[in-house]
Design a protein around this motif. Structure first.
Motif, short mmCIF file in Angstrom:
data_model
loop_
_atom_site.label_atom_id
_atom_site.label_comp_id
_atom_site.label_asym_id
_atom_site.label_seq_id
_atom_site.Cartn_x
_atom_site.Cartn_y
_atom_site.Cartn_z
N SER A 70 40.14 60.60 42.95
CA SER A 70 41.01 60.09 41.90
C SER A 70 41.05 58.57 42.02
CB SER A 70 42.41 60.68 42.00
OG SER A 70 43.01 60.35 43.24
N ARG A 71 41.56 57.94 41.00
CA ARG A 71 41.66 56.48 41.03
C ARG A 71 42.97 56.03 40.40
NH1 ARG A 71 36.59 54.30 38.14
NH2 ARG A 71 37.58 52.28 38.57
N ASP A 72 43.45 54.90 40.89
CA ASP A 72 44.65 54.26 40.34
C ASP A 72 44.26 52.83 40.03
OD1 ASP A 72 47.04 53.02 39.80
OD2 ASP A 72 48.14 54.07 41.37
N ASN A 73 43.99 52.57 38.76
CA ASN A 73 43.52 51.23 38.39
C ASN A 73 44.60 50.17 38.55
OD1 ASN A 73 40.98 52.23 37.79
ND2 ASN A 73 41.41 52.44 35.59
N THR A 74 45.85 50.57 38.58
CA THR A 74 46.93 49.58 38.77
C THR A 74 46.95 49.08 40.21
OG1 THR A 74 48.61 51.20 39.37
CG2 THR A 74 48.32 50.73 37.02
N LYS A 75 46.35 49.87 41.10
CA LYS A 75 46.32 49.50 42.51
C LYS A 75 44.91 49.17 43.00
CE LYS A 75 50.37 52.29 43.70
NZ LYS A 75 50.90 53.39 44.57
N ASN A 76 43.95 49.19 42.07
CA ASN A 76 42.55 48.95 42.46
C ASN A 76 42.13 49.86 43.61
OD1 ASN A 76 42.32 46.95 40.54
ND2 ASN A 76 41.46 45.44 41.93
N THR A 77 42.53 51.11 43.52
CA THR A 77 42.33 52.04 44.63
C THR A 77 41.70 53.34 44.15
OG1 THR A 77 44.21 51.12 45.83
CG2 THR A 77 43.44 53.28 46.53
N VAL A 78 40.77 53.84 44.95
CA VAL A 78 40.20 55.17 44.73
C VAL A 78 40.55 56.01 45.96
CG1 VAL A 78 37.93 54.57 45.68
CG2 VAL A 78 38.14 56.48 44.10
N TYR A 79 40.85 57.27 45.70
CA TYR A 79 41.27 58.18 46.76
C TYR A 79 40.28 59.33 46.89
CZ TYR A 79 45.71 55.79 45.89
OH TYR A 79 46.68 54.84 45.72
N LEU A 80 40.23 59.86 48.10
CA LEU A 80 39.48 61.09 48.34
C LEU A 80 40.38 62.03 49.12
CD1 LEU A 80 36.88 62.71 48.11
CD2 LEU A 80 36.14 61.68 50.28
N GLN A 81 40.88 63.05 48.43
CA GLN A 81 41.68 64.07 49.07
C GLN A 81 40.75 65.16 49.58
OE1 GLN A 81 45.13 64.29 49.62
NE2 GLN A 81 44.55 66.07 50.85
N MET A 82 40.79 65.39 50.87
CA MET A 82 39.89 66.36 51.49
C MET A 82 40.71 67.50 52.08
SD MET A 82 37.18 63.77 53.31
CE MET A 82 38.37 63.18 54.52
N ASN A 83 40.53 68.68 51.55
CA ASN A 83 41.22 69.87 52.03
C ASN A 83 40.23 70.86 52.61
OD1 ASN A 83 43.64 68.79 50.98
ND2 ASN A 83 43.30 69.78 49.00
N SER A 84 40.75 71.80 53.37
CA SER A 84 39.91 72.86 53.97
C SER A 84 38.70 72.25 54.68
CB SER A 84 39.44 73.84 52.88
OG SER A 84 40.53 74.42 52.22
N LEU A 85 38.97 71.26 55.48
CA LEU A 85 37.89 70.54 56.15
C LEU A 85 37.14 71.44 57.13
CD1 LEU A 85 39.68 67.14 56.58
CD2 LEU A 85 37.44 67.45 55.50
N LYS A 86 35.85 71.17 57.23
CA LYS A 86 34.97 71.93 58.11
C LYS A 86 34.31 70.97 59.11
CE LYS A 86 33.68 74.87 54.19
NZ LYS A 86 32.55 75.38 53.37
N PRO A 87 33.88 71.49 60.25
CA PRO A 87 33.20 70.61 61.22
C PRO A 87 32.01 69.88 60.60
CG PRO A 87 33.80 72.67 62.27
CD PRO A 87 34.13 72.83 60.81
N GLU A 88 31.33 70.49 59.66
CA GLU A 88 30.18 69.84 59.04
C GLU A 88 30.57 68.70 58.11
OE1 GLU A 88 30.89 73.12 59.11
OE2 GLU A 88 30.28 74.11 57.23
N ASP A 89 31.85 68.50 57.87
CA ASP A 89 32.32 67.34 57.11
C ASP A 89 32.42 66.10 57.99
OD1 ASP A 89 34.56 69.54 55.39
OD2 ASP A 89 32.67 68.73 54.62
N THR A 90 32.24 66.26 59.28
CA THR A 90 32.32 65.13 60.19
C THR A 90 31.26 64.10 59.85
OG1 THR A 90 33.24 66.45 61.99
CG2 THR A 90 32.08 64.42 62.59
N ALA A 91 31.71 62.85 59.64
CA ALA A 91 30.79 61.78 59.24
C ALA A 91 31.58 60.49 59.10
CB ALA A 91 30.12 62.11 57.90
N VAL A 92 30.84 59.41 58.92
CA VAL A 92 31.45 58.16 58.47
C VAL A 92 31.44 58.19 56.95
CG1 VAL A 92 31.25 55.66 58.38
CG2 VAL A 92 30.75 56.88 60.51
N TYR A 93 32.60 57.98 56.37
CA TYR A 93 32.75 58.00 54.92
C TYR A 93 32.85 56.57 54.38
CZ TYR A 93 33.40 63.03 54.89
OH TYR A 93 33.22 64.39 55.01
N ASN A 94 32.03 56.27 53.39
CA ASN A 94 32.04 54.97 52.75
C ASN A 94 32.36 55.10 51.27
OD1 ASN A 94 29.66 54.76 54.94
ND2 ASN A 94 30.57 52.74 54.67
N CYS A 95 33.15 54.18 50.78
CA CYS A 95 33.30 54.09 49.34
C CYS A 95 32.35 53.01 48.82
CB CYS A 95 34.73 53.78 48.93
SG CYS A 95 35.35 52.17 49.44
#
Length: 125
Positions: A70-95
């Motif tokens: 999702s994004r909030d243009n008033t805050k110049n921010t993008v979000y990534l909500q991550m649910n039900s995480l799995k070990p294979e989601d382990t990583a460095v995340y970049n926007c």
């Protein structure tokens, strides 16, 4: 020049949740597409999800139904909500930011011009 800064990474147990944030400097955010990518050790960087300037989204099959961008243009921010995480989601995340008003959400890293420094997400089993 645009600068991106991610936050929100950490260590979480499998099945847990995290929310990543990416704050952008500069005046181009609202007219740009944003993407989240990740890179695990020994693997290539992969597309996770993207959102265009109008709010349309696209997800990699591996995260569909679990992650929400999702994004909030008033805050110049993008979000990534991550649910039900799995070990294979382990990583460095970049926007990343693609300064375009095209409706197409690019999945190739080379389409994005500006990148954050990354935040580590570790999911334990």
């Amino acid at each position: 020049q645009v600068q991106l800064a991610e936050s929100g990474g950490g260590l979480v147990q499998a099945g847990g949740s995290l929310r990543l944030s990416c704050v952008a400097s500069g005046r181009t955010f609202s007219s740009s597409a944003m993407g989240w990518f990740r890179q695990a050790p020994g693997k290539e960087r992969e597309f996770v999800t993207g959102i265009n300037w109008s709010g349309s989204t696209y997800y990699a099959d591996s995260v569909k139904g679990r992650f929400t961008i999702s994004r909030d243009n008033t805050k110049n921010t993008v979000y990534l909500q991550m649910n039900s995480l799995k070990p294979e989601d382990t990583a460095v995340y970049n926007c990343a930011l693609h300064p375009t008003i095209s409706s197409t959400i690019r999945t190739q890293p080379g389409s994005y011009v500006y990148w954050g420094q990354g935040t580590q997400v570790t999911v334990s089993s």
